[in-house]
Write an enzyme that holds these catalytic residues in place. Structure first.
Site, short mmCIF file in Angstrom:
data_model
loop_
_atom_site.label_atom_id
_atom_site.label_comp_id
_atom_site.label_asym_id
_atom_site.label_seq_id
_atom_site.Cartn_x
_atom_site.Cartn_y
_atom_site.Cartn_z
N LYS A 116 0.82 -1.14 0.19
CA LYS A 116 -0.02 -0.03 0.12
C LYS A 116 0.97 1.11 -0.02
CE LYS A 116 -4.39 -1.68 1.90
NZ LYS A 116 -3.91 -3.39 1.63
N ASN A 235 -14.56 -2.50 8.75
CA ASN A 235 -14.23 -2.46 7.45
C ASN A 235 -14.22 -3.60 6.70
OD1 ASN A 235 -12.86 0.43 8.39
ND2 ASN A 235 -11.70 -0.87 9.73
N GLU A 275 -9.62 1.21 -5.55
CA GLU A 275 -10.77 1.46 -4.71
C GLU A 275 -10.56 3.13 -4.12
OE1 GLU A 275 -11.15 -1.05 -1.25
OE2 GLU A 275 -11.47 -2.87 -2.74
N GLU A 288 -6.53 1.95 -2.52
CA GLU A 288 -5.49 0.71 -3.04
C GLU A 288 -6.19 0.08 -4.37
OE1 GLU A 288 -6.22 -2.53 -0.16
OE2 GLU A 288 -8.06 -2.23 0.15
#
Length: 669
Positions: A116, A235, A275, A288
């Site tokens: 990331k 999440n 995303e 990401e």
């Protein structure tokens, strides 16, 4: 084109990939662990190879076992699905060394987007809007607190190699940043073997919107519009839809073009997802890129008519995309509900066991034009194991409009029968009927905001309770009196002429007196002396659902006999109705109610889990809210805290022990 492919996965995604492969005339190979020996995906494949014990790190995560299975069966290519080895660059390199094709992107893209920190740098250089944050490595909790303060709370603490909500925490204070760093780092190490952490600004009132892309080896790259995945819990996505009710055409185009630019920057080939987090003003920021097939891909397939799995296979085989960007449209609206084996009434704790009942709604096009699709990897009798993700199915509906798609989903959920384990169908059904969801006014905080104290079964309103009471009385009538012809489905066909039947239906402090007046070809009902109306019940003894048609409206409930009554579930409701003859009802008020045992002196396990850490010792004084133990279940770490102050009297477990639901961990004086 490939003649045989191996699916390096399990459950519903393995089955879904096999369906497309079969349609393309490609033979399939399944792999399975000890726990999956009799799984649906194993029976569905043309061949199956055993690869190890139940634990994923001893079976599905072992690249050498997958490669050996390819050699054993002659599989030319591997489709990884999602999770497990789907974004593992080392696995891709190992396949390439053996001359086996990976049905997914090349190693360069996986490595670049799998980290990331690196991915955000590449995205920024490609002109993609990114969230402010600290992309460097963070040494310890003290540095995490310092960085969080510099960025400004709230912040998101995330694992660099993370995904699926694992290794991710939101912090609003220094204390939460410190604990969040420790928990994210530990969770990341156990889930991904990589404990690197970064911190970025948490966007308030955010919406989670992602762009589906397709790219081939010739450089053709397309975006297939967006999916909105804002309905999340911890999440983890729960409900997805395509398109988003929030985006306008200009924002969609800008997000799509930036996604294509990022894909080209890493020479992307295959299906992938970029995303974004989107704020209330439609400003969007890169989160990401998932270099794999997404769980929620079916909603994109339903609005575009494109089979993403087929496109992945064709791209991996060297074919070029057969469509252009101008040909990608949006046809109608699609909704996906993830059906999980978890108990929504106990904080969504995972539920394991055997599916004693599994009757999903019938797939296909309905009379009103809506479509139902159910991607699943289980059947009646299947076991839900503690070793894997608790997903049972992905239920999807399509309609011409968002409203019709939601209505179709609500109806499909009401007819979805799952027994033997706890599940979240009541919860997602309640969301389908929630005014805020239906309006499209949603953020990633929807569940936390609308259910701050957790999800509890809603008490039915007056009209709904009356309808449930009518249905319960009609069911009771057939249960207590089974005349000749009981196989008939309609109540009016099995009840004799000129018969009368009355029952008192009780739910908490509410009660309804329902009287049936039966004629030759219909049944009329009266509630609490009201004017009789005609009612029809679609049910027969032993059936799992009952549909009441009354005043041109049909309601479907799951019905199960319980002591002195009926448990009815549907429309987000879960109610245990007591059913009494009129002369018994007054006496029922005098019956004592069973009081649950006082468990306040114990810390008990809320789920099947493994003890990771014990944070206190026998004899230690603890205070309310203090962390006591950390347990791991289904790859997620959970911190158990003291509900009140006290002294630890005994500790009943040790680190590494396995726990069942309600096992005692420690007792307080």
């Amino acid at each position: 084109m490939f003649k045989k492919i191996l699916i390096a996965n399990r459950g519903e995604i393995a089955c879904r990939i096999m369906k497309t492969a079969r349609r393309m005339g490609i033979a399939t190979v399944a792999v399975y662990s000890d726990a999956d020996r009799t799984a649906v995906h194993v029976a569905m494949a043309d061949e199956a190879v055993h690869i190890g014990p139940a634990q994923a790190n001893r079976s599905y995560l072992l690249a050498d076992r997958i490669i050996a299975a390819c050699k054993q069966t002659g599989a030319e290519a591997v489709h990884p699905g999602y999770g497990f080895l789907s974004e593992n660059a080392s696995f891709c390199k190992a396949l390439e060394a053996e001359g086996i094709v990976f049905i997914g992107p090349k190693v360069k893209a996986i490595e670049a987007m799998g980290d990331k920190i690196t991915s955000k740098t590449i995205a920024a250089n490609a002109g993609v809007s990114t969230v402010p944050g600290h992309m460097g490595l963070i040494a310890d909790a003290d540095e995490a607190v310092k960085i969080a303060g510099e960025i400004g709370y709230p912040v998101m603490i995330k694992a660099s190699a993370g995904g699926g909500g694992k290794g991710m925490r939101i912090a609003w204070t220094d204390a939460e940043a410190r604990e969040g760093f420790d928990r994210s780092k530990s969770e990341a190490a156990s889930s991904f073997g990589d404990d690197r952490i970064f911190i970025e600004k948490f966007v308030e009132e955010p919406r989670h919107i992602e762009i589906q892309i397709l790219a081939d080896a010739a450089g053709n790259t397309l975006y297939l519009n967006e999916r909105e995945c804002s309905i999340q819990r911890r999440n983890q996505k729960v409900i997805e839809e395509a398109p988003s009710p929030f985006l306008d055409a200009a924002t969609r185009k800008a997000m799509g073009e930036q996604s294509v630019a990022l894909a080209r920057a890493v020479d992307y080939q295959s299906a992938g997802t970029v995303e974004f987090i989107v704020d209330k003003n439609r400003n969007f920021y890169f989160l990401e890129m998932n270099t794999r097939l997404q769980v929620e891909h079916p909603v994109t397939e339903l609005i575009t008519g494109i089979d993403l799995v087929e496109e992945m296979i064709r791209i991996a085989a060297g074919e070029t995309l057969a469509m252009t960007q101008a040909e990608i449209g949006i046809d109608g609206w699609a909704i996906e509900s993830r059906v999980y084996a978890e108990n929504p009434y106990r904080g969504f704790l995972p539920s394991t066991g055997r599916l004693t009942r599994y009757r999903p709604p019938e797939e296909g096009q309905r009379a009103d034009g809506t479509i139902v699709r159910n991607d699943t990897g289980v059947e009646e009798g299947s076991a839900i194991s503690m070793f894997y993700d608790p997903m049972i199915a992905k239920l999807c509906t399509w309609g011409r409009t968002r409203e019709t798609a939601i209505d179709a989903m609500a109806e499909a959920l009401d007819t979805f029968v799952v027994g033997g384990i706890e599940h979240n169908v009541p919860f997602v059904t309640a969301i389908m009927r929630h005014p805020r969801w239906r309006s499209g006014d949603i953020t990633t905080g929807f569940i936390a905001e609308e259910y701050p104290d957790g999800f509890q079964s809603v008490h039915p309103d007056a009209e709904t309770l009356s309808r449930m009471a009518i249905a319960a009385t009609l069911v009771e009538r057939l249960r207590v009196r089974r005349p000749v012809g009981v196989e008939a489905r309609r109540l009016s066909n099995v009840i004799p002429v000129a018969d009368h039947f009355t029952r008192v239906i009780v739910l908490g402090d509410d009660r309804r007196t329902v009287s049936l007046m039966e004629a030759e070809d219909h049944v009329r009902v009266s509630v609490d002396g009201s004017k009789p109306v005609t009612a029809d019940l679609d049910w027969r003894p032993g059936a799992l659902t009952a549909t009441l048609t009354l005043a041109d409206r049909a309601d479907t409930w799951r019905v199960d006999p319980v002591t002195s009554g009926l448990r009815m579930r549907g429309a987000g409701l879960d109610a245990q109705l007591k059913i009494y003859p009129e002369h018994i009802a007054p006496l029922a008020r005098l019956m004592p109610e069973k009081v649950p045992a006082d468990m306040s002196k114990f810390l008990i396990s809320p789920m099947p889990a493994t003890v990771m850490s014990l944070l206190v010792a026998t004899g230690e004084e603890v205070f309310e809210g203090q962390p006591l133990a950390i347990i791991e279940a289904m790859k997620m770490e959970n911190v158990l805290r003291a509900e009140r102050s006290g002294k630890v009297e005994t500790i009943a477990v040790a680190e590494g022990d396995s726990l069942a639901v309600d096992d005692v961990i420690m007792e307080f004086a």
